[in-house]
Design an enzyme around this catalytic site. Structure first.
Site, PDB file in Angstrom:
ATOM      1  CB  SER A 116      -0.833   0.173   1.248  1.00 31.49           C
ATOM      2  OG  SER A 116      -1.476  -1.032   1.407  1.00 31.49           O
ATOM      3  CG  HIS A 168      -2.540  -0.957  -3.962  1.00 37.05           C
ATOM      4  ND1 HIS A 168      -3.120   0.138  -3.773  1.00 37.05           N
ATOM      5  CD2 HIS A 168      -2.725  -1.750  -2.709  1.00 37.05           C
ATOM      6  CE1 HIS A 168      -3.166   0.156  -2.340  1.00 37.05           C
ATOM      7  NE2 HIS A 168      -3.147  -0.935  -1.969  1.00 37.05           N
ATOM      8  CD  GLU A 171      -3.951   2.655  -6.561  1.00 36.48           C
ATOM      9  OE1 GLU A 171      -4.182   3.909  -6.622  1.00 36.48           O
ATOM     10  OE2 GLU A 171      -3.336   2.255  -5.727  1.00 36.48           O
ATOM     11  CG  ASN A 185      -3.464   3.874   0.091  1.00 36.60           C
ATOM     12  OD1 ASN A 185      -4.757   3.925   0.165  1.00 36.60           O
ATOM     13  ND2 ASN A 185      -2.915   2.739   0.184  1.00 36.60           N
TER      14      ASN A 185
HETATM   15  N1  CAA Z   1     -16.653 -10.690  -0.197  1.00 32.39           N
HETATM   16  C1  CAA Z   1     -17.763 -10.819  -1.000  1.00 32.39           C
HETATM   17  N2  CAA Z   1     -18.643  -9.872  -0.886  1.00 32.39           N
HETATM   18  C2  CAA Z   1     -18.503  -8.871   0.090  1.00 32.39           C
HETATM   19  C3  CAA Z   1     -17.553  -8.798   0.977  1.00 32.39           C
HETATM   20  C4  CAA Z   1     -16.473  -9.713   0.830  1.00 32.39           C
HETATM   21  N3  CAA Z   1     -15.480  -9.882   1.482  1.00 32.39           N
HETATM   22  N4  CAA Z   1     -17.915  -7.918   1.695  1.00 32.39           N
HETATM   23  C5  CAA Z   1     -18.948  -7.395   1.544  1.00 32.39           C
HETATM   24  N5  CAA Z   1     -19.404  -8.029   0.461  1.00 32.39           N
HETATM   25  C6  CAA Z   1     -20.654  -7.666  -0.293  1.00 32.39           C
HETATM   26  C7  CAA Z   1     -21.959  -8.002   0.266  1.00 32.39           C
HETATM   27  O1  CAA Z   1     -22.360  -9.409   0.322  1.00 32.39           O
HETATM   28  C8  CAA Z   1     -22.993  -7.198  -0.239  1.00 32.39           C
HETATM   29  O2  CAA Z   1     -23.337  -7.585  -1.298  1.00 32.39           O
HETATM   30  P1  CAA Z   1     -24.727  -6.970  -1.691  1.00 32.39           P
HETATM   31  O3  CAA Z   1     -24.995  -5.764  -1.867  1.00 32.39           O
HETATM   32  O4  CAA Z   1     -25.075  -7.747  -3.237  1.00 32.39           O
HETATM   33  O5  CAA Z   1     -25.607  -7.743  -0.760  1.00 32.39           O
HETATM   34  C9  CAA Z   1     -22.029  -5.996  -0.477  1.00 32.39           C
HETATM   35  O6  CAA Z   1     -20.813  -6.147  -0.546  1.00 32.39           O
HETATM   36  C10 CAA Z   1     -22.190  -4.961   0.683  1.00 32.39           C
HETATM   37  O7  CAA Z   1     -21.822  -5.455   2.015  1.00 32.39           O
HETATM   38  P2  CAA Z   1     -22.526  -5.296   3.452  1.00 32.39           P
HETATM   39  O8  CAA Z   1     -24.246  -5.437   2.968  1.00 32.39           O
HETATM   40  O9  CAA Z   1     -22.297  -6.200   4.210  1.00 32.39           O
HETATM   41  O10 CAA Z   1     -22.301  -3.852   3.752  1.00 32.39           O
HETATM   42  P3  CAA Z   1     -22.251  -2.450   3.418  1.00 32.39           P
HETATM   43  O11 CAA Z   1     -23.332  -2.141   2.607  1.00 32.39           O
HETATM   44  O12 CAA Z   1     -21.815  -1.757   4.528  1.00 32.39           O
HETATM   45  O13 CAA Z   1     -20.769  -2.474   2.375  1.00 32.39           O
HETATM   46  C11 CAA Z   1     -18.550  -2.482   2.074  1.00 32.39           C
HETATM   47  C12 CAA Z   1     -19.399  -2.839   2.909  1.00 32.39           C
HETATM   48  C13 CAA Z   1     -18.278  -2.940   0.811  1.00 32.39           C
HETATM   49  C14 CAA Z   1     -17.172  -2.667   2.863  1.00 32.39           C
HETATM   50  C15 CAA Z   1     -18.776  -0.716   2.107  1.00 32.39           C
HETATM   51  O14 CAA Z   1     -18.973  -0.129   3.055  1.00 32.39           O
HETATM   52  C16 CAA Z   1     -17.705  -0.010   1.478  1.00 32.39           C
HETATM   53  O15 CAA Z   1     -17.382  -0.011   0.083  1.00 32.39           O
HETATM   54  N6  CAA Z   1     -16.616   0.666   2.207  1.00 32.39           N
HETATM   55  C17 CAA Z   1     -15.602   1.460   1.593  1.00 32.39           C
HETATM   56  C18 CAA Z   1     -14.347   0.627   1.560  1.00 32.39           C
HETATM   57  C19 CAA Z   1     -13.038   1.076   1.076  1.00 32.39           C
HETATM   58  O16 CAA Z   1     -12.983   2.380   0.918  1.00 32.39           O
HETATM   59  N7  CAA Z   1     -12.298   0.287   0.978  1.00 32.39           N
HETATM   60  C20 CAA Z   1     -11.020   0.698   0.302  1.00 32.39           C
HETATM   61  C21 CAA Z   1     -10.214   0.630   1.502  1.00 32.39           C
HETATM   62  S1  CAA Z   1      -8.380   1.428   1.058  1.00 32.39           S
HETATM   63  C22 CAA Z   1      -7.541   0.243   0.813  1.00 32.39           C
HETATM   64  O17 CAA Z   1      -7.929  -1.172   0.665  1.00 32.39           O
HETATM   65  C23 CAA Z   1      -6.393   0.443   0.318  1.00 32.39           C
HETATM   66  C24 CAA Z   1      -5.050   0.359   1.158  1.00 32.39           C
HETATM   67  O18 CAA Z   1      -4.115  -0.004   0.761  1.00 32.39           O
HETATM   68  C25 CAA Z   1      -5.068   0.737   2.786  1.00 32.39           C
END
Ligand code: CAA
Length: 350
Positions: A185, A206, A218, A256
């Site tokens: 990251s 990434h 990425e 990031n």
């Molecule tokens: N595997 C498969 N499907 C998943 C999953 C997983 N691990 N986690 C969630 N899902 C699916 C769920 O099944 C659900 O599908 P449906 O809508 O079809 O039912 C959908 O994703 C939404 O999940 P939830 O209903 O459980 O929860 P939510 O609506 O609150 O969404 C989330 C959860 C997808 C995490 C959403 O909150 C989100 O997009 N958050 C932002 C995440 C983000 O910004 N990620 C980047 C982080 S930075 C990074 O990763 C980089 C780094 O280097 C630090």
């Protein structure tokens, strides 16, 4: 299969997966279904050939088998997505218990995907799950499995020396055509790659958490990464169903570099009492349409990871105020409150 070494002079490039197919819109119904079947087969059954034109020759490499190093959340997510798009994947971790947990997690997440994708056909969903699981194997010995790999993706702890040691060892064992990629990251891809002799076949790949859900990848090239390697990884990302973007090897790449200063500034606002953590999160969710507020997202990413990245960047750029230390982040990490994964961070989780 041939090597992906080569020069950067790419005269013409095309998406090899679909370039020879006629426009779908012009086809009859029966031809359309044959077209779709052919495209499906090409994408999912490893006819994914990455092509680049170098000044001297056309070079191809097919990514059929990949080794993913690191059985944590990111490694397991990458393995899941690759396996469910028809690739054979070996997930490697030194800890067998982590691997067991990873496979269990993959199975659970595949069920979530299948439930959504095959809501009216549960038997097809079950078939999808079983096929994907059959594509995943595990090992505690990367050296023993790397010989058969077209791509090695590393997703381990953010420690330069550990990453360099792993890649340096595998460099001596992996076939010449194998591309090495780090899911780091925050670390420099150039620095990680410097431990190997395959600088032209080394890049950043990434992914974002949760990997099965987040559409972005990425693809990070260093000044030594060959265009063939980059093209191969861009195409591979598309075959995984992701949208790739090309990035330079700069701190934080694109996402990031923007995301972390934003989260850190939100934490500083909370420290200064500009708003409660709940209100800051609600404000960004409802005001900007973000799925999570910044403090919630910090907990989700992991406060230890956040701190590691900020410390690394601020050491390298002490004059940049965006990378300055955060008191509350330091305190929570010192108390072992890393966010969602430990049950407490800015928020408490059951
Ligand atoms: N595997 C498969 N499907 C998943 C999953 C997983 N691990 N986690 C969630 N899902 C699916 C769920 O099944 C659900 O599908 P449906 O809508 O079809 O039912 C959908 O994703 C939404 O999940 P939830 O209903 O459980 O929860 P939510 O609506 O609150 O969404 C989330 C959860 C997808 C995490 C959403 O909150 C989100 O997009 N958050 C932002 C995440 C983000 O910004 N990620 C980047 C982080 S930075 C990074 O990763 C980089 C780094 O280097 C630090």
């Amino acid at each position: 299969m041939q090597s992906v070494h080569g020069g950067r002079k790419v005269a013409a490039r095309r998406d090899h997966v679909t370039a020879d197919l006629p426009s779908r819109a012009r086809l009859s119904e029966s031809s359309r279904s044959r077209f779709d079947a052919r495209r499906h087969i090409m994408a999912f059954f490893t006819h994914h050939v990455c092509r680049g034109l170098s000044s001297s020759a056309v070079r191809n490499v097919a990514i059929k088998h990949l080794t993913v190093i690191g059985g944590g959340q990111m490694g397991a997510g990458i393995a899941q997505v690759a396996a469910s798009t028809g690739h054979s994947v070996t997930l490697v971790d030194t800890n067998g218990e982590i691997l067991k947990k990873a496979v269990k997690g993959i199975e659970g997440n595949l069920k979530r995907v299948a439930k959504k994708k095959f809501s009216d056909k549960p038997e097809s969903g079950e078939e999808f799950i079983q096929k994907a699981l059959q594509n995943v194997s595990t090992s505690t010995d990367a050296a023993a499995v790397v010989q058969g790999s077209d791509l090695v993706v590393e997703a381990i702890v953010e420690n330069l020396k550990v990453k360099q040691d792993i890649f340096s060892g595998l460099d001596k064992l992996a076939p010449a055509h194998t591309i090495f990629a780090s899911n780091t990251s925050s670390l420099s891809i150039t620095d990680i790659a410097s431990s190997t002799s395959r600088l032209d076949r080394f890049a950043g790949l990434h992914f974002f958490n949760p990997v099965p859900v987040m559409k972005l990848v990425e693809v990070i090239g260093t000044s030594a990464t060959s265009q063939e390697t980059l093209d191969c990884l861009l195409n591979f990302s598309k075959v995984l169903g992701k949208t790739p973007v090309s990035c330079k090897d700069t701190p934080g790449f694109i996402v990031n570099r923007l995301l972390l200063p934003y989260i850190i500034e939100a934490i500083r606002m909370y420290e200064r009492g500009h708003g409660s953590k709940e209100d800051i999160d609600i404000a960004m969710k409802l005001g900007c349409g973000y799925p999570m507020g910044p403090l919630e997202l910090a907990d989700y990413v992991g406060l230890d990871t956040m701190k590691f990245i900020m410390d690394y960047w601020s050491a390298a750029n002490p004059e940049n105020p965006s990378f300055a230390q955060s008191e509350s982040l330091n305190k929570l990490v010192a108390e072992g409150k890393f966010g969602k994964k430990t049950g407490e961070g800015f928020y408490k989780y059951k």
